[in-house]
Design an enzyme around this catalytic site. Structure first.
Site, short mmCIF file in Angstrom:
data_model
loop_
_atom_site.label_atom_id
_atom_site.label_comp_id
_atom_site.label_asym_id
_atom_site.label_seq_id
_atom_site.Cartn_x
_atom_site.Cartn_y
_atom_site.Cartn_z
CE LYS A 75 23.45 -24.86 -18.76
NZ LYS A 75 23.49 -24.92 -20.22
CG ASP A 112 21.32 -23.26 -22.78
OD1 ASP A 112 22.04 -22.23 -22.84
OD2 ASP A 112 21.47 -24.14 -21.91
P1 NAP Z 1 25.69 -33.98 -20.65
O1 NAP Z 1 24.35 -33.72 -20.05
O2 NAP Z 1 26.78 -34.52 -19.80
O3 NAP Z 1 25.41 -34.99 -21.87
C1 NAP Z 1 26.48 -35.52 -22.58
C2 NAP Z 1 25.99 -36.20 -23.86
O4 NAP Z 1 27.13 -36.48 -24.67
C3 NAP Z 1 25.28 -37.52 -23.64
O5 NAP Z 1 24.29 -37.67 -24.63
C4 NAP Z 1 26.41 -38.53 -23.82
O6 NAP Z 1 25.97 -39.81 -24.24
C5 NAP Z 1 27.17 -37.88 -24.95
N1 NAP Z 1 28.57 -38.29 -25.04
C6 NAP Z 1 29.57 -38.04 -24.15
N2 NAP Z 1 30.74 -38.54 -24.63
C7 NAP Z 1 30.47 -39.13 -25.83
C8 NAP Z 1 31.26 -39.80 -26.80
N3 NAP Z 1 32.57 -40.00 -26.62
N4 NAP Z 1 30.66 -40.25 -27.92
C9 NAP Z 1 29.33 -40.03 -28.11
N5 NAP Z 1 28.52 -39.41 -27.23
C10 NAP Z 1 29.09 -38.96 -26.10
O7 NAP Z 1 26.30 -32.67 -21.33
P2 NAP Z 1 25.47 -31.41 -21.88
O8 NAP Z 1 25.25 -30.44 -20.78
O9 NAP Z 1 24.30 -31.94 -22.63
O10 NAP Z 1 26.54 -30.70 -22.88
C11 NAP Z 1 26.80 -31.21 -24.18
C12 NAP Z 1 27.68 -30.23 -24.96
O11 NAP Z 1 26.95 -29.04 -25.26
C13 NAP Z 1 28.93 -29.77 -24.21
O12 NAP Z 1 30.03 -29.81 -25.11
C14 NAP Z 1 28.62 -28.34 -23.82
O13 NAP Z 1 29.81 -27.54 -23.74
C15 NAP Z 1 27.74 -27.89 -24.98
N6 NAP Z 1 26.85 -26.74 -24.68
C16 NAP Z 1 27.03 -25.57 -25.37
C17 NAP Z 1 26.19 -24.47 -25.14
C18 NAP Z 1 26.38 -23.17 -25.90
O14 NAP Z 1 25.85 -22.12 -25.50
N7 NAP Z 1 27.07 -23.17 -27.03
C19 NAP Z 1 25.15 -24.56 -24.19
C20 NAP Z 1 24.98 -25.77 -23.50
C21 NAP Z 1 25.85 -26.85 -23.76
P3 NAP Z 1 25.51 -40.94 -23.16
O15 NAP Z 1 24.10 -40.62 -22.83
O16 NAP Z 1 25.68 -42.21 -23.90
O17 NAP Z 1 26.46 -40.80 -21.99
#
Ligand code: NAP
Length: 281
Positions: A75, A112
């Site tokens: 993205k 989103d």
């Molecule tokens: P990302 O940029 O990789 O960010 C991951 C986030 O999760 C960071 O804040 C990270 O914290 C935190 N994290 C990871 N493992 C963790 C744990 N064990 N305990 C606590 N915090 C943890 O990922 P993203 O793109 O933001 O996606 C996040 C989620 O949103 C995913 O599950 C994705 O599938 C979902 N999503 C859904 C939609 C939809 O349309 N429904 C759209 C977009 C995303 P740190 O900063 O400490 O590493």
């Protein structure tokens, strides 16, 4: 050339690009939208190697593709390669929708956040205005949904993240849009929120963010951006704490797709039957 009466309309090509991409529900969602609205479109899922987005987008354009959805981990790359950005994509620093314009330029949008707000307020009937919202996570998804959430004028929005500095920085960079603060999970002790949104990736490993006891309580409304055919780890966790209103992100997925479809085709599909069809799967 003007099509002859009765001739089959030309099919416009769209796709989603990501890595991994095999389990994407976007092709099914867009096929259902096309069927419902009578639009002549095809939609496929394309696996792109890391670092290869610009080439893949250029190749798709060469094949006369009309638009793309972009998902993890591209993205931000899509944000870089777009020639022009919508204000919401500009603010999010990420693009999930690309549209090839007739002048040859590439327009980038981010649907989103509006998808999340539409699912919360429209489908689930949850009021955001005047409520206290907790957002867990400070990654790409959290960044993408912040501005549309703040537009709803919550009483307060707290971003809590495992890496505290990321939450603080994110809060700082959106502080002109509303009342928000960033902190670590431990600092949530004793705080009360009406709505808790899980935007962490913890659920991908079947985990939930490590929150102090009492932060999630029975009358909280909990929403997990993640979705799966089974209840997600966060939804299961919330239900185990007595929460009645616990939802996954399937509705958000369909709503953001509908926004993309409208951008490309100029028609907004009905989302409820598509959400229902996906739930039945
Ligand atoms: P990302 O940029 O990789 O960010 C991951 C986030 O999760 C960071 O804040 C990270 O914290 C935190 N994290 C990871 N493992 C963790 C744990 N064990 N305990 C606590 N915090 C943890 O990922 P993203 O793109 O933001 O996606 C996040 C989620 O949103 C995913 O599950 C994705 O599938 C979902 N999503 C859904 C939609 C939809 O349309 N429904 C759209 C977009 C995303 P740190 O900063 O400490 O590493």
């Amino acid at each position: 050339m003007t099509p002859q009466p009765g001739a089959t309309p030309a099919i416009d090509h769209y796709a989603v690009m990501g890595n991994p991409i095999r389990h994407s529900k976007s092709p099914l969602i867009h096929h259902l939208f096309a069927e419902q609205t009578g639009q002549a479109v095809s939609y496929e899922a394309i696996l792109v190697e890391r670092g290869g987005l610009a080439d893949a987008v250029a190749a798709f354009k060469e094949e006369d593709g009309k638009g793309l959805n972009i998902t993890v981990p591209f993205k931000q790359d899509a944000w870089q390669i777009a020639d022009r950005l919508s204000p919401r994509a500009q603010r999010a620093g990420a693009v999930n929708t690309l549209a090839f314009q007739t002048d040859g330029t590439l327009f980038g949008d981010n649907t989103d956040g509006v998808g999340l707000v539409r699912d919360l307020t429209g489908n689930l009937g949850i009021t955001l205005t005047g409520r206290r919202i907790l957002m867990l996570g400070a990654g790409g998804a959290a960044r993408g949904v912040l501005a549309p959430l703040l537009e709803q004028q919550p009483a307060a929005l707290v971003i809590a993240n495992r890496t505290i500095e990321r939450a603080e920085q994110l809060a700082e960079s959106f502080s002109d849009l509303g009342e928000l603060s960033g902190m670590g999970f431990a600092a949530l002790q004793g705080r009360h929120f009406d709505i808790i949104i899980n935007a962490t990736a913890a659920g991908l490993r079947g985990k939930v963010p490590d929150l102090p006891e009492g932060v999630i309580h029975a009358d909280s409304c909990c929403y997990d951006l993640m979705y799966s055919s089974e209840p997600t780890a966060f939804v299961r966790h919330a239900r185990a704490l007595g929460v009645q209103q616990a939802y996954d992100g399937l509705g958000m997925l369909v709503e953001q797709a509908a926004e993309s479809f409208q951008l490309w085709r100029g028609v907004f599909p009905a989302t409820a039957p598509v959400i229902a069809a996906l739930r039945r799967q």
